[in-house]
Design a protein around this motif. Structure first.
Motif, PDB file in Angstrom:
ATOM      1  N   THR A 169      46.811  46.912  45.012  1.00  0.00           N
ATOM      2  CA  THR A 169      45.861  46.395  44.032  1.00  0.00           C
ATOM      3  C   THR A 169      46.245  44.996  43.565  1.00  0.00           C
ATOM      4  O   THR A 169      47.420  44.629  43.552  1.00  0.00           O
ATOM      5  N   GLY A 170      45.200  44.263  43.150  1.00  0.00           N
ATOM      6  CA  GLY A 170      45.443  42.958  42.566  1.00  0.00           C
ATOM      7  C   GLY A 170      46.062  43.075  41.192  1.00  0.00           C
ATOM      8  O   GLY A 170      47.001  42.358  40.857  1.00  0.00           O
ATOM      9  N   GLY A 171      45.546  44.006  40.377  1.00  0.00           N
ATOM     10  CA  GLY A 171      46.060  44.166  39.024  1.00  0.00           C
ATOM     11  C   GLY A 171      46.099  45.614  38.600  1.00  0.00           C
ATOM     12  O   GLY A 171      45.574  46.513  39.280  1.00  0.00           O
TER      13      GLY A 171
ATOM     14  N   TYR B 115      50.976  48.569  43.388  1.00  0.00           N
ATOM     15  CA  TYR B 115      50.006  48.114  42.395  1.00  0.00           C
ATOM     16  C   TYR B 115      50.455  46.841  41.678  1.00  0.00           C
ATOM     17  O   TYR B 115      51.651  46.578  41.526  1.00  0.00           O
ATOM     18  N   ASP B 116      49.458  46.081  41.234  1.00  0.00           N
ATOM     19  CA  ASP B 116      49.657  44.867  40.441  1.00  0.00           C
ATOM     20  C   ASP B 116      50.439  43.799  41.212  1.00  0.00           C
ATOM     21  O   ASP B 116      51.453  43.293  40.752  1.00  0.00           O
ATOM     22  N   VAL B 117      49.932  43.464  42.396  1.00  0.00           N
ATOM     23  CA  VAL B 117      50.595  42.445  43.230  1.00  0.00           C
ATOM     24  C   VAL B 117      49.568  41.395  43.666  1.00  0.00           C
ATOM     25  O   VAL B 117      49.549  40.959  44.813  1.00  0.00           O
ATOM     26  N   GLY B 118      48.704  40.994  42.744  1.00  0.00           N
ATOM     27  CA  GLY B 118      47.620  40.086  43.074  1.00  0.00           C
ATOM     28  C   GLY B 118      48.057  38.657  43.333  1.00  0.00           C
ATOM     29  O   GLY B 118      49.229  38.277  43.150  1.00  0.00           O
ATOM     30  N   VAL B 119      47.101  37.843  43.747  1.00  0.00           N
ATOM     31  CA  VAL B 119      47.404  36.491  44.216  1.00  0.00           C
ATOM     32  C   VAL B 119      47.789  35.545  43.086  1.00  0.00           C
ATOM     33  O   VAL B 119      48.299  34.449  43.351  1.00  0.00           O
ATOM     34  N   ALA B 120      47.582  35.941  41.837  1.00  0.00           N
ATOM     35  CA  ALA B 120      48.023  35.086  40.733  1.00  0.00           C
ATOM     36  C   ALA B 120      49.550  34.988  40.685  1.00  0.00           C
ATOM     37  O   ALA B 120      50.102  34.044  40.103  1.00  0.00           O
ATOM     38  N   GLY B 121      50.224  35.940  41.305  1.00  0.00           N
ATOM     39  CA  GLY B 121      51.684  35.916  41.449  1.00  0.00           C
ATOM     40  C   GLY B 121      52.023  36.382  42.849  1.00  0.00           C
ATOM     41  O   GLY B 121      52.445  37.519  43.054  1.00  0.00           O
ATOM     42  N   LEU B 122      51.829  35.521  43.822  1.00  0.00           N
ATOM     43  CA  LEU B 122      51.898  35.912  45.235  1.00  0.00           C
ATOM     44  C   LEU B 122      53.270  36.449  45.626  1.00  0.00           C
ATOM     45  O   LEU B 122      53.385  37.260  46.556  1.00  0.00           O
ATOM     46  N   HIS B 123      54.320  36.009  44.908  1.00  0.00           N
ATOM     47  CA  HIS B 123      55.668  36.489  45.220  1.00  0.00           C
ATOM     48  C   HIS B 123      55.784  38.005  45.046  1.00  0.00           C
ATOM     49  O   HIS B 123      56.589  38.651  45.714  1.00  0.00           O
ATOM     50  N   ARG B 124      54.958  38.579  44.161  1.00  0.00           N
ATOM     51  CA  ARG B 124      54.989  40.036  43.958  1.00  0.00           C
ATOM     52  C   ARG B 124      54.522  40.757  45.221  1.00  0.00           C
ATOM     53  O   ARG B 124      55.090  41.775  45.624  1.00  0.00           O
ATOM     54  N   LEU B 125      53.467  40.244  45.836  1.00  0.00           N
ATOM     55  CA  LEU B 125      52.949  40.834  47.066  1.00  0.00           C
ATOM     56  C   LEU B 125      53.966  40.689  48.196  1.00  0.00           C
ATOM     57  O   LEU B 125      54.231  41.640  48.938  1.00  0.00           O
ATOM     58  N   LEU B 126      54.540  39.518  48.322  1.00  0.00           N
ATOM     59  CA  LEU B 126      55.470  39.250  49.420  1.00  0.00           C
ATOM     60  C   LEU B 126      56.733  40.102  49.328  1.00  0.00           C
ATOM     61  O   LEU B 126      57.355  40.403  50.343  1.00  0.00           O
ATOM     62  N   SER B 127      57.099  40.517  48.110  1.00  0.00           N
ATOM     63  CA  SER B 127      58.288  41.357  47.965  1.00  0.00           C
ATOM     64  C   SER B 127      58.074  42.766  48.525  1.00  0.00           C
ATOM     65  O   SER B 127      59.033  43.502  48.745  1.00  0.00           O
TER      66      SER B 127
ATOM     67  N   ILE C 246      44.535  49.576  52.227  1.00  0.00           N
ATOM     68  CA  ILE C 246      43.382  49.487  51.331  1.00  0.00           C
ATOM     69  C   ILE C 246      43.712  48.450  50.267  1.00  0.00           C
ATOM     70  O   ILE C 246      44.677  48.607  49.513  1.00  0.00           O
ATOM     71  N   ALA C 247      42.930  47.374  50.221  1.00  0.00           N
ATOM     72  CA  ALA C 247      43.166  46.282  49.271  1.00  0.00           C
ATOM     73  C   ALA C 247      42.102  46.353  48.181  1.00  0.00           C
ATOM     74  O   ALA C 247      40.918  46.158  48.441  1.00  0.00           O
ATOM     75  N   VAL C 248      42.539  46.632  46.958  1.00  0.00           N
ATOM     76  CA  VAL C 248      41.628  46.849  45.834  1.00  0.00           C
ATOM     77  C   VAL C 248      41.787  45.710  44.836  1.00  0.00           C
ATOM     78  O   VAL C 248      42.876  45.495  44.311  1.00  0.00           O
ATOM     79  N   ALA C 249      40.700  44.981  44.575  1.00  0.00           N
ATOM     80  CA  ALA C 249      40.816  43.834  43.673  1.00  0.00           C
ATOM     81  C   ALA C 249      39.468  43.482  43.057  1.00  0.00           C
ATOM     82  O   ALA C 249      38.418  43.625  43.689  1.00  0.00           O
ATOM     83  N   GLY C 250      39.528  43.010  41.816  1.00  0.00           N
ATOM     84  CA  GLY C 250      38.355  42.476  41.142  1.00  0.00           C
ATOM     85  C   GLY C 250      38.478  40.970  41.036  1.00  0.00           C
ATOM     86  O   GLY C 250      38.980  40.313  41.940  1.00  0.00           O
ATOM     87  N   MET C 251      38.007  40.418  39.895  1.00  0.00           N
ATOM     88  CA  MET C 251      38.011  38.961  39.701  1.00  0.00           C
ATOM     89  C   MET C 251      37.356  38.286  40.908  1.00  0.00           C
ATOM     90  O   MET C 251      36.204  38.541  41.212  1.00  0.00           O
ATOM     91  N   GLU C 252      38.122  37.439  41.653  1.00  0.00           N
ATOM     92  CA  GLU C 252      37.535  36.774  42.814  1.00  0.00           C
ATOM     93  C   GLU C 252      37.770  37.534  44.114  1.00  0.00           C
ATOM     94  O   GLU C 252      37.255  37.164  45.170  1.00  0.00           O
ATOM     95  N   GLY C 253      38.550  38.623  44.058  1.00  0.00           N
ATOM     96  CA  GLY C 253      38.732  39.474  45.228  1.00  0.00           C
ATOM     97  C   GLY C 253      39.510  38.843  46.359  1.00  0.00           C
ATOM     98  O   GLY C 253      39.343  39.216  47.522  1.00  0.00           O
TER      99      GLY C 253
END
Length: 249
Positions: free
Chosen positions: A126-128, A153-165, A177-184
């Protein structure tokens, strides 16, 4: 009636344990059963591999309870009710003790015979944290259908380092499955990092110009990353079901 039950029915007729007339009475229920307010698709597990899922929104509590009661009488092992509120959950718990209810996902599950899991994993990302209700709907759907699910969860692009970890976990999954709101944007980023199918789920999370998830939906549909497919806004169930089908292939 599932494939195993149908085989047992035919064997009972062959071995003389069941009269042909009684077998015919059972087979008449195969296409569907008319409950007056609903037509229960008793044939779906034979056709699709998983029985009919109950969408509770718009149904009364009594209607949902009547459907589940009949499914229990027909010996359904795994029953899934989506968009269920707490009143529905209490009504189902009065029918059978083994009801699990997620207030986050708004899903009620009766899992009397867990399905065997394939070796692969489904990653739900998820993004958030605000996207968790839709993500949990996807994750629980996939789990009851016999899949190992990894939640990230909570690894959205506003803090990309979270996703990469978590990249190793995401890349090792059979389906993401990529779940996100805002700009998606999450779906495009994940799609550009992995060599597995990505199912994008736009959520209605966001401020006014998000248009209740429409902005995220259009962003995901216009993804420049290959291998990204999109389900409808907030449709965690659809994503979980599709991911399960891919993971079982």
């Amino acid at each position: 009636m599932n494939a195993q039950q149908l085989k047992q029915l035919l064997n009972d007729v062959k071995d003389g344990r069941l009269a042909i007339e009684d077998a015919m009475a059972e087979l008449k229920k195969l296409p569907f059963e008319d409950m007056g307010f609903a037509h229960l698709d008793t044939h779906r597990e034979l056709r699709n591999g998983y029985p009919e899922v109950i969408y509770c929104a718009g149904k009364t509590t009594d209607q949902v309870a009547a459907i589940v009661k009949r499914m229990l009488e027909l010996d359904y092992s795994n029953i899934l009710a989506t968009r269920a509120n707490s009143d529905v959950a209490r009504a189902l718990q009065a029918l059978t003790p083994n009801v699990e209810y997620s207030t986050t996902a708004r899903i009620a599950v009766i899992n009397r015979k867990p399905l065997p899991q394939p070796a692969g994993t489904i990653a739900v990302v998820t993004g958030g944290t605000s996207d968790m209700p839709v993500a949990e709907e996807a994750a629980i759907t996939a789990e009851i259908m016999g899949n190992n699910v990894k939640r990230i969860y909570d690894v959205g692009v506003a803090g990309l380092h979270r996703l990469l970890s978590h990249l190793d976990e995401i890349m090792s999954a059979n389906v993401v499955i990529a779940v996100a709101g805002m700009e998606g944007a999450l779906a495009s980023v994940v799609g550009g990092l992995v060599d597995k199918p990505v199912i994008a789920v736009p959520t209605s999370v966001g401020y006014g110009a998000n248009f209740h998830g429409l902005a995220a939906l259009l962003s995901m549909l216009n993804s420049c990353a290959s291998g990204v497919a999109v389900v409808n806004i907030d449709n965690g169930f659809g994503a979980g079901y599709m991911a399960s089908m891919i993971n079982h292939m």
